[in-house]
Design an enzyme around this catalytic site. Structure first.
Site, PDB file in Angstrom:
ATOM      1  N   SER A 184       0.856  -1.186   0.000  1.00 53.41           N
ATOM      2  CA  SER A 184       0.000   0.000   0.000  1.00 53.41           C
ATOM      3  C   SER A 184       0.891   1.233   0.000  1.00 53.41           C
ATOM      4  O   SER A 184       1.706   1.391  -0.907  1.00 53.41           O
ATOM      5  CB  SER A 184      -0.951  -0.032   1.203  1.00 53.41           C
ATOM      6  OG  SER A 184      -1.865   1.044   1.155  1.00 53.41           O
ATOM      7  N   HIS A 199      -2.484  -1.061  -3.380  1.00 54.77           N
ATOM      8  CA  HIS A 199      -3.616  -0.150  -3.216  1.00 54.77           C
ATOM      9  C   HIS A 199      -3.361   1.138  -3.995  1.00 54.77           C
ATOM     10  O   HIS A 199      -2.466   1.917  -3.639  1.00 54.77           O
ATOM     11  CB  HIS A 199      -3.822   0.195  -1.739  1.00 54.77           C
ATOM     12  CG  HIS A 199      -4.111  -0.992  -0.880  1.00 54.77           C
ATOM     13  ND1 HIS A 199      -3.856  -1.011   0.478  1.00 54.77           N
ATOM     14  CD2 HIS A 199      -4.627  -2.215  -1.174  1.00 54.77           C
ATOM     15  CE1 HIS A 199      -4.204  -2.188   0.972  1.00 54.77           C
ATOM     16  NE2 HIS A 199      -4.676  -2.930  -0.014  1.00 54.77           N
ATOM     17  N   ASP A 221      -4.585  -4.878   5.810  1.00 50.60           N
ATOM     18  CA  ASP A 221      -4.874  -5.751   4.684  1.00 50.60           C
ATOM     19  C   ASP A 221      -3.723  -6.744   4.515  1.00 50.60           C
ATOM     20  O   ASP A 221      -2.557  -6.364   4.556  1.00 50.60           O
ATOM     21  CB  ASP A 221      -5.047  -4.923   3.409  1.00 50.60           C
ATOM     22  CG  ASP A 221      -5.614  -5.742   2.250  1.00 50.60           C
ATOM     23  OD1 ASP A 221      -6.191  -6.817   2.506  1.00 50.60           O
ATOM     24  OD2 ASP A 221      -5.490  -5.282   1.099  1.00 50.60           O
TER      25      ASP A 221
END
Length: 360
Positions: free
Chosen positions: A183, A210, A303
């Protein structure tokens, strides 16, 4: 909790309307906008004057544009604003997408897509607030002082680990499917990692980064140009291949369908994330079992944690990036502190560790 100093932000955008939208969004999230600039030179001057905790930056501006600002900050450590983390706020088009990915490579902290006409502002406000908040937190020291000036790291995670070197494990004789989750800071980490991997890796590679919808094609193209592996944005028709890495498109979940073929899903976001790495990881673990290798890189949030649990339940292996090289030690920390990491490895050592673990 941010202090008053932590909350001071400079906004840079050549559109007066967008400056107001960004400033209002930040103020709703508890920040103080101490200056708004219409071009890059003004942005640098405001940073020099106010020493903000972070700056939001448009890339297309008259005179010195956003890329010029980032290059000035990166090339001139003596500039008073050189340590200011930058969150790029960009509209999407093929050109803007490529420039936004270039900006992340030039040192931008993160990326937020400008709201399209007719879209509600609520999700933009929330995402911008989260990413600027993480940017301001990134400036705080990771070490804590004790006694007579000696420094020590925060308490170690519970999981046994080896920091700063590859996993202590013989090379696998069985090729593993590789899933890489990242991310905030991920584009820079991937730009360092992927070119150092071999042209054939395990049973194939899936990457979940992401990013907003529309920007991942440019990231895949940039990584592909620099890497021996072929790296493409997944279209949902590919099969896993040792010579191929599939990057999840922003705005879609990357799943693994029957026959180990990629599948794109427009199911609702999970925890505001689409793609969600956990979904991809669980699918790969179900298909490959102990022949799964999960790599969790820098990023905010958790995540990858549920996916890591499933990988370990099925006998697979998990590597996480060490705090020493992370932009944000969030996703790797969550996995490590849950006791799920087989090794915690600095980014510089990850290519060797992944190659060894992925097998042939």
């Amino acid at each position: 909790m941010s202090t008053a100093t932590d909350a001071r932000i400079v906004v840079a955008d050549d559109s007066s309307l967008m400056r107001r939208i960004v400033a209002n969004a930040l103020e709703k999230e508890g920040f103080t906008v101490v200056g708004a600039a219409a071009d890059g030179d003004e942005a640098l001057a405001l940073c020099r004057r106010h020493r903000p905790a972070a700056m939001t930056l448009d890339l297309t501006m008259p005179g010195l544009d956003g890329m010029g600002v980032l290059r000035e900050l990166r090339s001139n450590p003596a500039h008073p604003a050189s340590g200011v983390p930058v969150v790029v706020v960009s509209a999407f088009s093929p050109v803007h997408g490529a420039r936004a990915v270039d900006a992340l490579a030039e040192g931008a902290f993160d990326l937020v897509a400008k709201p399209a006409a007719g879209e509600p502002l609520s999700s933009f406000v929330c995402e911008l607030g989260d990413k600027v908040r993480a940017a301001t937190a990134s400036r705080r020291p990771r070490l804590t002082g004790i006694g007579n000036g000696h420094l020590k790291r925060p308490a170690a995670p519970r999981t046994p680990r080896r920091v700063g070197g590859p996993a202590a494990r013989p090379a696998s004789r069985t090729a593993r499917a590789v899933v890489i989750a990242s991310s905030t800071g991920g584009p820079r980490a991937l730009a360092d990692l992927m070119p150092k991997l071999p042209a054939r890796l395990g049973a194939g590679t899936l990457i979940v980064q992401h990013m907003p919808a529309g920007f991942t094609a440019s990231l895949a193209q940039r990584l592909d140009r620099a890497s021996r592996l072929s790296i493409v944005e997944a279209s949902g028709t590919e099969s896993l291949d040792p010579c191929l890495a599939l990057l999840a498109p922003g705005g879609s979940h990357l799943r693994l369908a029957e026959g180990r073929r990629a599948l794109l899903s427009d199911a609702p976001p999970i925890g505001a994330l689409r793609p969600r790495a956990d979904l991809t990881i669980v699918d790969v673990a179900a298909a490959y079992g102990e022949r799964t290798l999960l790599v969790v890189l820098t990023g905010m949030g958790r995540d990858g944690l549920d996916g890591a649990r499933e990988v370990k339940r099925r006998g697979g292996r998990v590597l996480v990036e060490a705090e020493s090289s992370c932009t944000v030690y969030g996703m790797p920390r969550a996995v490590a502190e849950a006791g799920l990491a087989d090794a915690i490895v600095d980014l510089s050592e990850l290519p060797q560790a992944i190659t060894q673990e992925a097998g042939a």
